[in-house]
Design an enzyme around this catalytic site. Structure first.
Site, short mmCIF file in Angstrom:
data_model
loop_
_atom_site.label_atom_id
_atom_site.label_comp_id
_atom_site.label_asym_id
_atom_site.label_seq_id
_atom_site.Cartn_x
_atom_site.Cartn_y
_atom_site.Cartn_z
N HIS A 186 11.81 28.22 50.49
CA HIS A 186 12.69 27.75 49.42
C HIS A 186 13.43 28.91 48.77
CE1 HIS A 186 11.16 23.76 49.80
NE2 HIS A 186 9.94 24.08 49.45
N GLU A 426 24.05 17.50 68.91
CA GLU A 426 22.94 18.35 68.48
C GLU A 426 21.78 18.36 69.48
OE1 GLU A 426 21.61 16.90 64.66
OE2 GLU A 426 22.23 14.86 65.16
N ASP A 450 19.99 21.99 65.10
CA ASP A 450 19.17 21.25 66.07
C ASP A 450 19.57 21.57 67.50
OD1 ASP A 450 17.16 19.93 64.73
OD2 ASP A 450 18.40 18.21 64.21
N CYS A 497 29.24 21.85 62.08
CA CYS A 497 28.69 21.64 60.74
C CYS A 497 27.33 22.30 60.55
CB CYS A 497 28.60 20.15 60.42
SG CYS A 497 27.47 19.22 61.47
#
Length: 538
Positions: A186, A426, A450, A497
């Site tokens: 995080h 992906e 991915d 993306c």
């Protein structure tokens, strides 16, 4: 000179005093009252901690976007989850103090997560520890000391919790260094979203460094304490040079994304929800290239209704009209799950019932989203893309369900606008059959995260595999180029993306391949626009 090295997760240079931060909620135990008194204290602390996590969600969504803020929604739900709170209440009823019960129960639950085989689930042990610290702080009424600093500082810690990280004063925070952590922690995600230089896995830094002047060079992966005048001056000059470059990038606002040899491409924003619309606009996004609709599901305690979804999609479309907004249909599964969907535990969830597979296996569930999208299409320029597609048959089934929804809405006298359709590329399967897929849709958007994971057979959630990961792997780049060529053969525009879209070392490579559009984190938009204008597309 004493110096330590770490793994850079966000480049940049900072010179400031180090502040070594310690966990919150470490108060001295107070004598336990009666079980009834302790239960009352616990319920009050649970409510307070949940309110604080919701506030941190709002703060983080505004500062760094909804995707980064998601962790605090999860924390707030944990504070209402019987799996977390039940054992604590049982210990309190047995006579333990609230603080002791929280520590013991959290320790047991964190150990259960840490022992799991799945890397993503193992990392959830850190979330348990974080929320336990927040609950302890709510019980004691204390707040973390690092929330208020008097001068610029570099935050250092064993491994910052999400709650600690967000509470740091961003006006004074110059960088982050942790002894542990990973590229997917995080802390790393937030550092990247804020553009702060950051190192993880830097074991040389410790509590005894607190208060020392230091130079953090995340470009070189080093932290140098007590720099001499020459080192300090060099670091400050490097940081000022970066600041000048940032000011120069501001001059690109409103200008076309045109290469040196005259090719113009689109630069859009990746967002996780309506909370990020203003952030995307502030960064001069040309539109939205990836609206992650799954966050509508992750932030809800039950299936979001058609009306709730319609309101979100309409808000995004109206905000950017007449510019394009690309909404990815529900991508729940793998590392993104919600209890109310009742998904079965899978041995390998990354290869399991996720994204479009889940949607096609539950057509009525899918149609709720498709109806909401079709209704919203009347309010702007909508593009819809389907994730995890591996065959033309799947695309055709998605199109059939969407057409069915449009017919129903028109019969109900509900206006429906034009909808551009696309798929995410992906998986290697999608890239290899891109010609067949292109005959069914208007565009491709390449999800490089991915695509890299599935091509290289490397779990991107597994920090232990980082030494083996190569985001520039030639196989991945070849699949991207094949996809662009196939799309163009059939009249599809092709975008990127995934994270590679913001990798400026690849910008010119992608332009030469013929990529038409880049969709990136909002804070990456201006640097990418600068790279495009410096590049050649031939």
């Amino acid at each position: 000179m004493e110096k330590c090295s770490g793994k850079s997760v966000q480049g940049g240079v900072a010179a400031a005093r180090l502040r070594f931060l310690r966990p919150v909620g470490q108060q001295t135990d107070v004598p336990a009252g009666t079980p009834e008194q302790e239960l009352a204290r616990l319920e009050q602390a649970l409510r307070k901690a949940a309110e604080q996590q919701n506030a941190l969600y709002e703060q983080t969504a505004a500062e760094a976007g909804e995707e980064v803020a998601q962790v605090f929604s999860i924390h707030a739900m944990m504070l209402e989850d019987e799996c977390f709170t039940g054992p604590i209440r049982d210990r309190v009823r047995a006579g333990e103090s609230c603080a002791c019960a929280v520590r013991a129960s959290a320790r047991e639950l964190a150990a259960q997560f840490a022992a799991m085989e799945d890397e993503y689930m193992r990392e959830r042990s850190a979330d348990v520890e974080d929320i336990a610290q927040e609950l302890l702080a709510a019980l004691a009424g204390d707040r973390p000391a690092e929330a208020a600093q008097a001068e610029p500082f570099i935050a250092a810690a064993e491994d910052l919790t999400p709650s600690q990280t967000v509470r740091l004063d961003k006006k004074l925070l110059r960088g982050i260094v942790t002894r542990g952590g990973s590229s997917n922690s995080h802390t790393a995600i937030l550092a990247r979203s804020l553009g702060l230089p950051a190192l993880v896995q830097c074991p040389g830094v410790g509590p005894d460094w607190d208060g020392r002047m230091a130079v953090l060079d995340a470009d070189e992966g080093t932290l140098t304490p007590d720099p001499g005048p020459a080192e300090l001056a060099a670091a400050r000059e490097k940081a000022e040079r970066a600041a000048r470059q940032a000011r120069e990038l501001e001059q690109l606002r409103g200008l076309p994304n045109t290469t040196r040899d005259g090719r113009t491409v689109e630069v859009y924003a990746n967002i996780g929800g309506t909370d990020e619309l203003e952030l995307a606009s502030d960064q001069d996004a040309g539109g939205v290239g990836l609206f992650r609709s799954e966050f509508l599901y992750l932030h809800s305690g039950d299936y979001p209704t058609e009306e709730e979804q319609f309101a979100a999609y309409r808000a995004a479309l109206e905000h950017f009209a007449p510019r394009r907004v690309v909404v990815r249909t529900c991508d729940i599964g793998a590392d993104k799950t919600v209890d109310y969907m009742g998904l079965a535990k899978e041995e390998n969830p990354a290869l399991g019932l996720r994204a479009v597979r889940l949607c096609l296996s539950r057509p009525q569930f899918f149609k709720t989203q498709l109806r909401a999208l079709a209704r919203a299409s009347a309010f702007g320029s909508l593009s819809v893309m389907f994730p995890m597609i591996i065959s033309a048959a799947e695309v055709r089934r998605c199109k059939e369900l969407l057409a069915e929804c449009c017919r129903e809405l028109k019969a109900e006298k509900v206006p429906v606008g034009p909808i551009e359709l696309g798929v995410m590329i992906e998986t290697p399967a999608a890239a290899l059959c891109a010609d067949e897929l292109a005959e069914e849709v208007d565009f491709f958007s390449i999800g490089t995260n991915d695509l890299t994971q599935y091509t290289c057979a490397l779990d991107r959630q597994n920090a232990a595999l980082e030494p083996f990961s190569d985001p520039h792997h030639p196989a991945v780049l070849r699949l991207i180029e094949m996809t662009v060529q196939a799309g163009h053969r059939h009249g599809c525009w092709v975008g990127i993306c995934g994270e590679l879209g913001a990798d400026l070392t690849l910008t010119e490579t992608f332009l030469k391949m013929g990529v038409d559009e880049f969709s990136v984190n909002p804070v990456s938009i201006l640097p990418l626009r600068g790279a495009i204008r410096r590049s050649s597309a031939r």
